[in-house]
Design a protein around this motif. Sequence first.
Motif, PDB file in Angstrom:
ATOM      1  N   GLU A  23       4.693  -1.183   2.375  1.00  0.00           N
ATOM      2  CA  GLU A  23       4.605   0.004   1.519  1.00  0.00           C
ATOM      3  C   GLU A  23       4.319   1.258   2.342  1.00  0.00           C
ATOM      4  O   GLU A  23       4.961   2.299   2.163  1.00  0.00           O
ATOM      5  CB  GLU A  23       3.506  -0.211   0.480  1.00  0.00           C
ATOM      6  N   VAL A  24       3.367   1.176   3.257  1.00  0.00           N
ATOM      7  CA  VAL A  24       2.960   2.346   4.044  1.00  0.00           C
ATOM      8  C   VAL A  24       4.009   2.701   5.089  1.00  0.00           C
ATOM      9  O   VAL A  24       4.350   3.873   5.271  1.00  0.00           O
ATOM     10  CB  VAL A  24       1.594   2.095   4.708  1.00  0.00           C
ATOM     11  N   PHE A  25       4.553   1.704   5.775  1.00  0.00           N
ATOM     12  CA  PHE A  25       5.572   1.986   6.796  1.00  0.00           C
ATOM     13  C   PHE A  25       6.814   2.630   6.184  1.00  0.00           C
ATOM     14  O   PHE A  25       7.388   3.560   6.751  1.00  0.00           O
ATOM     15  CB  PHE A  25       5.962   0.709   7.532  1.00  0.00           C
ATOM     16  N   LEU A  26       7.249   2.130   5.020  1.00  0.00           N
ATOM     17  CA  LEU A  26       8.437   2.693   4.392  1.00  0.00           C
ATOM     18  C   LEU A  26       8.193   4.116   3.917  1.00  0.00           C
ATOM     19  O   LEU A  26       9.114   4.936   3.894  1.00  0.00           O
ATOM     20  CB  LEU A  26       8.885   1.816   3.222  1.00  0.00           C
ATOM     21  N   ALA A  27       6.964   4.412   3.540  1.00  0.00           N
ATOM     22  CA  ALA A  27       6.647   5.759   3.058  1.00  0.00           C
ATOM     23  C   ALA A  27       6.407   6.734   4.211  1.00  0.00           C
ATOM     24  O   ALA A  27       6.846   7.892   4.155  1.00  0.00           O
ATOM     25  CB  ALA A  27       5.411   5.713   2.159  1.00  0.00           C
ATOM     26  N   ASN A  37      -4.833   3.379   6.235  1.00  0.00           N
ATOM     27  CA  ASN A  37      -4.015   3.425   5.019  1.00  0.00           C
ATOM     28  C   ASN A  37      -3.375   2.077   4.716  1.00  0.00           C
ATOM     29  O   ASN A  37      -3.232   1.697   3.549  1.00  0.00           O
ATOM     30  CB  ASN A  37      -2.939   4.502   5.157  1.00  0.00           C
ATOM     31  N   ILE A  38      -2.967   1.365   5.760  1.00  0.00           N
ATOM     32  CA  ILE A  38      -2.368   0.043   5.556  1.00  0.00           C
ATOM     33  C   ILE A  38      -3.400  -0.917   4.965  1.00  0.00           C
ATOM     34  O   ILE A  38      -3.116  -1.651   4.011  1.00  0.00           O
ATOM     35  CB  ILE A  38      -1.806  -0.509   6.880  1.00  0.00           C
ATOM     36  N   ALA A  39      -4.605  -0.909   5.522  1.00  0.00           N
ATOM     37  CA  ALA A  39      -5.660  -1.780   5.003  1.00  0.00           C
ATOM     38  C   ALA A  39      -5.969  -1.431   3.549  1.00  0.00           C
ATOM     39  O   ALA A  39      -6.156  -2.326   2.710  1.00  0.00           O
ATOM     40  CB  ALA A  39      -6.918  -1.651   5.867  1.00  0.00           C
ATOM     41  N   LYS A  40      -6.014  -0.140   3.233  1.00  0.00           N
ATOM     42  CA  LYS A  40      -6.288   0.293   1.865  1.00  0.00           C
ATOM     43  C   LYS A  40      -5.184  -0.163   0.916  1.00  0.00           C
ATOM     44  O   LYS A  40      -5.451  -0.676  -0.182  1.00  0.00           O
ATOM     45  CB  LYS A  40      -6.426   1.811   1.819  1.00  0.00           C
ATOM     46  N   ALA A  41      -3.923   0.023   1.328  1.00  0.00           N
ATOM     47  CA  ALA A  41      -2.793  -0.387   0.487  1.00  0.00           C
ATOM     48  C   ALA A  41      -2.777  -1.897   0.277  1.00  0.00           C
ATOM     49  O   ALA A  41      -2.371  -2.388  -0.785  1.00  0.00           O
ATOM     50  CB  ALA A  41      -1.480   0.075   1.106  1.00  0.00           C
ATOM     51  N   ALA A  42      -3.211  -2.633   1.284  1.00  0.00           N
ATOM     52  CA  ALA A  42      -3.218  -4.094   1.204  1.00  0.00           C
ATOM     53  C   ALA A  42      -4.451  -4.626   0.471  1.00  0.00           C
ATOM     54  O   ALA A  42      -4.487  -5.807   0.100  1.00  0.00           O
ATOM     55  CB  ALA A  42      -3.154  -4.702   2.598  1.00  0.00           C
ATOM     56  N   GLY A  43      -5.463  -3.769   0.298  1.00  0.00           N
ATOM     57  CA  GLY A  43      -6.686  -4.219  -0.368  1.00  0.00           C
ATOM     58  C   GLY A  43      -7.527  -5.138   0.490  1.00  0.00           C
ATOM     59  O   GLY A  43      -8.179  -6.052  -0.017  1.00  0.00           O
TER      60      GLY A  43
END
Length: 205
Positions: A23-27, A37-43
Amino acid sequence: MNQQASVLRTGRKFDQVLAGAREVFLADGFEGASVDNIAKAAGVSKATLYSYFPDKRVLFMEVVRSVCGQQADSGPDLAAGDCGPRGVLRLAAEHVHGVLIGGLSLQLFRIFVAEADRFPELGPMFYESGPMVLHGQIRDYLEGAAERGELAIQDADLAAAQFIELCKADVFLRFLFNIDDDFTEAERERVIAGAIETFMARFGT
């Protein structure tokens, strides 16, 4: 790449981390994506993320590998087509549009162009798992249709490439350069029907 993937530790939250990273890499692309941000998006916590992936580069490559694997498995079975050339070409054209204008492949394409120097292996990986697979499926169908006398084609490899380009007419560059971010069913049908008619006018029997 394969060596990296083989030593990755899998576990309960592996897919969760991968989904958040995708999600983060594509955005944000590779450079713009932060581990926070990746850790946050992944929960998950950063410690959990690092327990699976030692650094952002390895995580990025695993995201690309998984997306390319999904792409390779998503193509239509044109060999099973039993509705004549026009029906099979429509199936192929609709898949081309789904791939090109569906968002994911285009986002990947943009990232690969931006990261070509940092990750030179990405372009071939993406091409071999998606465009090359679809091209091969269309080529194989065209060869069979020519053998059955349904189409008059001598170079099925070139004809397959030409058909894919016909399917991209007008819409792909507009989408690629953010001139338009969506197309109506009528706009897509105009291009698909035009591609089929043009192709059949050249190769139909």
